[in-house]
Design a protein around this motif. Structure first.
Motif, PDB file in Angstrom:
ATOM      1  N   LEU A  48      26.961  35.300  13.978  1.00 42.27           N
ATOM      2  CA  LEU A  48      25.652  35.390  13.327  1.00 42.27           C
ATOM      3  C   LEU A  48      24.983  36.734  13.619  1.00 42.27           C
ATOM      4  CD1 LEU A  48      23.469  33.969  11.688  1.00 42.27           C
ATOM      5  CD2 LEU A  48      22.601  32.961  13.811  1.00 42.27           C
ATOM      6  N   ARG A  49      25.116  37.233  14.847  1.00 44.22           N
ATOM      7  CA  ARG A  49      24.537  38.532  15.189  1.00 44.22           C
ATOM      8  C   ARG A  49      25.192  39.659  14.380  1.00 44.22           C
ATOM      9  NH1 ARG A  49      21.715  40.329  19.640  1.00 44.22           N
ATOM     10  NH2 ARG A  49      22.012  38.308  20.656  1.00 44.22           N
ATOM     11  N   LYS A  50      26.513  39.601  14.264  1.00 44.43           N
ATOM     12  CA  LYS A  50      27.219  40.619  13.503  1.00 44.43           C
ATOM     13  C   LYS A  50      26.815  40.598  12.030  1.00 44.43           C
ATOM     14  CE  LYS A  50      31.904  42.244  12.520  1.00 44.43           C
ATOM     15  NZ  LYS A  50      33.361  41.995  12.731  1.00 44.43           N
ATOM     16  N   ALA A  51      26.618  39.387  11.474  1.00 46.01           N
ATOM     17  CA  ALA A  51      26.232  39.276  10.062  1.00 46.01           C
ATOM     18  C   ALA A  51      24.808  39.774   9.830  1.00 46.01           C
ATOM     19  CB  ALA A  51      26.374  37.837   9.598  1.00 46.01           C
ATOM     20  N   MET A  52      23.899  39.525  10.781  1.00 46.20           N
ATOM     21  CA  MET A  52      22.502  39.930  10.607  1.00 46.20           C
ATOM     22  C   MET A  52      22.256  41.378  10.999  1.00 46.20           C
ATOM     23  SD  MET A  52      20.710  37.442   9.331  1.00 46.20           S
ATOM     24  CE  MET A  52      22.099  36.939   8.324  1.00 46.20           C
ATOM     25  N   SER A  53      23.188  42.002  11.715  1.00 45.23           N
ATOM     26  CA  SER A  53      23.010  43.396  12.130  1.00 45.23           C
ATOM     27  C   SER A  53      23.075  44.352  10.947  1.00 45.23           C
ATOM     28  CB  SER A  53      24.079  43.781  13.160  1.00 45.23           C
ATOM     29  OG  SER A  53      23.924  43.021  14.339  1.00 45.23           O
ATOM     30  N   LYS A  54      23.548  43.888   9.812  1.00 40.86           N
ATOM     31  CA  LYS A  54      23.575  44.739   8.622  1.00 40.86           C
ATOM     32  C   LYS A  54      22.179  45.053   8.100  1.00 40.86           C
ATOM     33  CE  LYS A  54      26.139  41.967   6.208  1.00 40.86           C
ATOM     34  NZ  LYS A  54      26.931  41.419   5.079  1.00 40.86           N
ATOM     35  N   TYR A  55      21.207  44.237   8.440  1.00 40.08           N
ATOM     36  CA  TYR A  55      19.861  44.381   7.894  1.00 40.08           C
ATOM     37  C   TYR A  55      18.883  45.006   8.882  1.00 40.08           C
ATOM     38  CZ  TYR A  55      22.155  40.930   4.972  1.00 40.08           C
ATOM     39  OH  TYR A  55      23.073  40.275   4.181  1.00 40.08           O
ATOM     40  N   GLY A  56      19.285  45.180  10.127  1.00 42.45           N
ATOM     41  CA  GLY A  56      18.420  45.776  11.129  1.00 42.45           C
ATOM     42  C   GLY A  56      18.912  45.477  12.534  1.00 42.45           C
ATOM     43  N   LYS A  57      18.187  46.004  13.485  1.00 46.57           N
ATOM     44  CA  LYS A  57      18.556  45.807  14.882  1.00 46.57           C
ATOM     45  C   LYS A  57      18.060  44.445  15.359  1.00 46.57           C
ATOM     46  CE  LYS A  57      18.408  48.090  19.376  1.00 46.57           C
ATOM     47  NZ  LYS A  57      17.889  49.249  20.144  1.00 46.57           N
ATOM     48  N   VAL A  58      18.992  43.589  15.779  1.00 42.73           N
ATOM     49  CA  VAL A  58      18.665  42.232  16.222  1.00 42.73           C
ATOM     50  C   VAL A  58      18.163  42.291  17.655  1.00 42.73           C
ATOM     51  CG1 VAL A  58      19.563  39.921  16.633  1.00 42.73           C
ATOM     52  CG2 VAL A  58      20.381  41.242  14.671  1.00 42.73           C
TER      53      VAL A  58
ATOM     54  N   VAL B  59      16.628  34.269  14.023  1.00 39.56           N
ATOM     55  CA  VAL B  59      17.007  35.648  14.343  1.00 39.56           C
ATOM     56  C   VAL B  59      15.745  36.506  14.354  1.00 39.56           C
ATOM     57  CG1 VAL B  59      18.427  37.634  13.702  1.00 39.56           C
ATOM     58  CG2 VAL B  59      19.242  35.313  13.226  1.00 39.56           C
ATOM     59  N   GLU B  60      15.528  37.189  15.476  1.00 37.64           N
ATOM     60  CA  GLU B  60      14.365  38.074  15.612  1.00 37.64           C
ATOM     61  C   GLU B  60      14.834  39.528  15.535  1.00 37.64           C
ATOM     62  OE1 GLU B  60      10.761  39.221  18.755  1.00 37.64           O
ATOM     63  OE2 GLU B  60      12.361  37.822  19.333  1.00 37.64           O
ATOM     64  N   PHE B  61      14.149  40.304  14.690  1.00 38.05           N
ATOM     65  CA  PHE B  61      14.466  41.722  14.528  1.00 38.05           C
ATOM     66  C   PHE B  61      13.454  42.574  15.300  1.00 38.05           C
ATOM     67  CE2 PHE B  61      16.515  39.760  10.914  1.00 38.05           C
ATOM     68  CZ  PHE B  61      17.721  40.436  10.840  1.00 38.05           C
ATOM     69  N   GLU B  62      13.767  43.868  15.366  1.00 37.30           N
ATOM     70  CA  GLU B  62      12.889  44.779  16.103  1.00 37.30           C
ATOM     71  C   GLU B  62      11.570  45.008  15.364  1.00 37.30           C
ATOM     72  OE1 GLU B  62      13.038  46.404  18.948  1.00 37.30           O
ATOM     73  OE2 GLU B  62      15.021  45.770  19.639  1.00 37.30           O
ATOM     74  N   THR B  63      11.613  45.122  14.063  1.00 38.61           N
ATOM     75  CA  THR B  63      10.417  45.420  13.283  1.00 38.61           C
ATOM     76  C   THR B  63      10.251  44.411  12.154  1.00 38.61           C
ATOM     77  OG1 THR B  63      11.626  46.916  11.811  1.00 38.61           O
ATOM     78  CG2 THR B  63      10.635  47.892  13.778  1.00 38.61           C
TER      79      THR B  63
ATOM     80  N   ASP C 279      17.503  40.157   1.274  1.00 38.56           N
ATOM     81  CA  ASP C 279      18.901  40.421   0.926  1.00 38.56           C
ATOM     82  C   ASP C 279      19.888  39.396   1.478  1.00 38.56           C
ATOM     83  OD1 ASP C 279      17.964  42.672  -0.349  1.00 38.56           O
ATOM     84  OD2 ASP C 279      18.386  44.021   1.329  1.00 38.56           O
ATOM     85  N   ALA C 280      19.546  38.736   2.585  1.00 36.04           N
ATOM     86  CA  ALA C 280      20.519  37.827   3.200  1.00 36.04           C
ATOM     87  C   ALA C 280      20.494  36.424   2.594  1.00 36.04           C
ATOM     88  CB  ALA C 280      20.261  37.734   4.706  1.00 36.04           C
ATOM     89  N   HIS C 281      19.525  36.149   1.740  1.00 36.80           N
ATOM     90  CA  HIS C 281      19.434  34.825   1.133  1.00 36.80           C
ATOM     91  C   HIS C 281      20.630  34.597   0.200  1.00 36.80           C
ATOM     92  CE1 HIS C 281      17.469  31.145   0.082  1.00 36.80           C
ATOM     93  NE2 HIS C 281      17.287  31.476  -1.193  1.00 36.80           N
ATOM     94  N   HIS C 282      21.272  33.441   0.350  1.00 40.17           N
ATOM     95  CA  HIS C 282      22.460  33.065  -0.413  1.00 40.17           C
ATOM     96  C   HIS C 282      23.666  33.986  -0.127  1.00 40.17           C
ATOM     97  CE1 HIS C 282      20.757  29.739  -2.571  1.00 40.17           C
ATOM     98  NE2 HIS C 282      19.769  30.476  -3.077  1.00 40.17           N
ATOM     99  N   SER C 283      23.687  34.598   1.039  1.00 40.69           N
ATOM    100  CA  SER C 283      24.880  35.334   1.454  1.00 40.69           C
ATOM    101  C   SER C 283      25.852  34.367   2.139  1.00 40.69           C
ATOM    102  CB  SER C 283      24.494  36.470   2.405  1.00 40.69           C
ATOM    103  OG  SER C 283      23.900  35.967   3.587  1.00 40.69           O
ATOM    104  N   TYR C 284      27.063  34.858   2.425  1.00 44.32           N
ATOM    105  CA  TYR C 284      28.116  34.000   2.987  1.00 44.32           C
ATOM    106  C   TYR C 284      28.415  34.422   4.419  1.00 44.32           C
ATOM    107  CZ  TYR C 284      29.096  31.886  -1.531  1.00 44.32           C
ATOM    108  OH  TYR C 284      28.991  31.185  -2.716  1.00 44.32           O
ATOM    109  N   ILE C 285      28.416  33.450   5.305  1.00 45.06           N
ATOM    110  CA  ILE C 285      28.819  33.646   6.698  1.00 45.06           C
ATOM    111  C   ILE C 285      29.842  32.569   7.023  1.00 45.06           C
ATOM    112  CG2 ILE C 285      28.043  33.714   9.109  1.00 45.06           C
ATOM    113  CD1 ILE C 285      25.280  34.499   8.131  1.00 45.06           C
ATOM    114  N   ASP C 286      31.045  32.999   7.382  1.00 46.31           N
ATOM    115  CA  ASP C 286      32.159  32.066   7.648  1.00 46.31           C
ATOM    116  C   ASP C 286      32.396  31.144   6.446  1.00 46.31           C
ATOM    117  OD1 ASP C 286      32.698  33.132  10.128  1.00 46.31           O
ATOM    118  OD2 ASP C 286      31.416  31.718  11.208  1.00 46.31           O
ATOM    119  N   ASP C 287      32.407  31.737   5.249  1.00 46.46           N
ATOM    120  CA  ASP C 287      32.670  31.017   3.996  1.00 46.46           C
ATOM    121  C   ASP C 287      31.643  29.931   3.706  1.00 46.46           C
ATOM    122  OD1 ASP C 287      34.941  32.553   3.617  1.00 46.46           O
ATOM    123  OD2 ASP C 287      36.229  31.135   4.687  1.00 46.46           O
TER     124      ASP C 287
END
Length: 356
Positions: A77-87, A107-111, A121-129
């Motif tokens: 989950l951290r790897k998938a959310m790191s695309k959008y900012g610093k977790v 998931v809490e981001f820096e800003t 952007d992450a809405h309706h994305s795929y994580i582990d199929d």
């Protein structure tokens, strides 16, 4: 209602269990036991949204990620959310006894900007199929929130039959019947909006942080300092541009003056050389230099105008003509002399014969 499109939707800004159980937000009675249970918890104040000790971090920088695969781990989950900012912080909700994943996390981001980017952007994305849904942290940011385990929540699957409306995944429809404003007011249910409705494909904006007077002063002070720096930078850039323009103008002026002086010198030199040549031509005598060197340009023109067509012939033709005339004169002179000599010899022979 006829002028309003059936596809127009609106979203809940505050949570009410009866309204969340209605497709258009106009119900006045609970339609299932879960909604009734959520209404009791809400009216009795049995749920404290800030009482969870595990819910830490800034709620304005936190997103909710649901419908995760049960095989998804914190690292995935951290790897998938790191695309959008610093977790900054991550919490995957697990069963208190078995430790298995419950299928959602926070998931809490820096800003806050990074949080909004992931929200969009992450809405309706795929994580582990598995197709996930993303929402803001309604537990701490939505007034009157009741979680799903107490009969509230939003969304839901069609198989369960306990659908909840007003959220991002399942918004309210435009009212399908006459809105009972009096009953809604009596029950404390917020009525549907009277203004512009949104399209189902528009992304609802998450709530923004409410700034205090101190924050406003700090932001205004920061903005004024930034404006001062920008004005200073702009003025310095303008001054630099003006100085550059002045320097370039001076350089051009100097170059033009130098060029003008050089051209002036060249003209003076040419004039002086022409004067010297004219004086030298004037000093030459007619015997040495010929008649045409002492004449002015006007005299030359008059002389050329007065010349005969024979004089205006080419020099080579003129020379040839003169040579032919000389040879002709010489030949005629020789003929005259020969005839004279023959005449003398004839007269002397006659006298000799007479004497004999």
């Amino acid at each position: 209602m006829s002028g309003r499109s059936i596809n127009s939707v609106f979203y809940a800004e505050t949570y009410h269990p009866i309204q969340a159980g209605s497709i258009d937000g106009t119900d006045t009675a609970p339609h299932d036991n879960a909604v009734y249970r959520a209404l009791l918890c809400s009216s009795a104040g049995l749920y404290d949204p800030f009482g969870d000790p595990k819910a830490i971090g800034d709620p304005y920088c936190t997103i909710f990620v649901g419908r995760l695969s049960h095989l998804t781990t914190e690292d995935t989950l951290r790897k998938a959310m790191s695309k959008y900012g610093k977790v900054k912080n991550l919490r995957l909700v697990r069963h208190i006894v078995t430790g298995a994943s419950r299928g959602y996390g926070f998931v809490e981001f820096e800003t806050e900007r990074e949080m909004r980017r992931a929200y969009k952007d992450a809405h309706h994305s795929y994580i582990d199929d598995s197709e996930v849904i993303v929402d803001y942290n309604r537990q701490q940011l939505m007034p009157g929130w009741i979680p799903r385990r107490l009969g509230g929540g939003l969304g839901g699957r069609k198989e369960s039959g306990q659908l909840r409306f007003g959220g991002r995944e399942r918004p309210f429809r435009a009212p399908l019947q006459t809105i009972p404003y009096d009953d809604l007011k009596r029950l404390g249910i917020p009525p549907p909006p009277e203004g512009r409705y949104m399209s189902h494909y528009e992304v609802p904006s998450p709530p923004r942080r409410k700034r205090s007077s101190r924050d406003k002063e700090e932001s205004s002070h920061r903005r004024s300092s930034i404006d001062k720096e920008e004005r200073k930078h702009r003025s310095s850039s303008v001054e630099a541009e003006e100085s550059y323009n002045i320097r370039s103008y001076r350089v051009k002026e100097e170059h033009y003056s130098e060029r003008h002086s050089v051209e002036k010198e060249e003209r003076r030199y040419k004039d002086s050389s022409m004067d010297r040549s004219e004086r030298s031509h004037r000093r030459i005598s007619p015997e040495r230099g010929g008649y045409h060197h002492n004449r002015s340009s006007l005299d030359r023109e008059e002389h050329y105008e007065k010349r005969s067509p024979v004089d205006m012939e080419e020099p080579s033709h003129k020379k040839l003509r003169n040579r032919e005339e000389r040879t002709h004169k010489r030949s005629s002179r020789d003929r005259d002399e020969g005839s004279r000599k023959r005449h003398k010899h004839g007269s002397s022979d006659k006298r000799r014969r007479e004497d004999v």
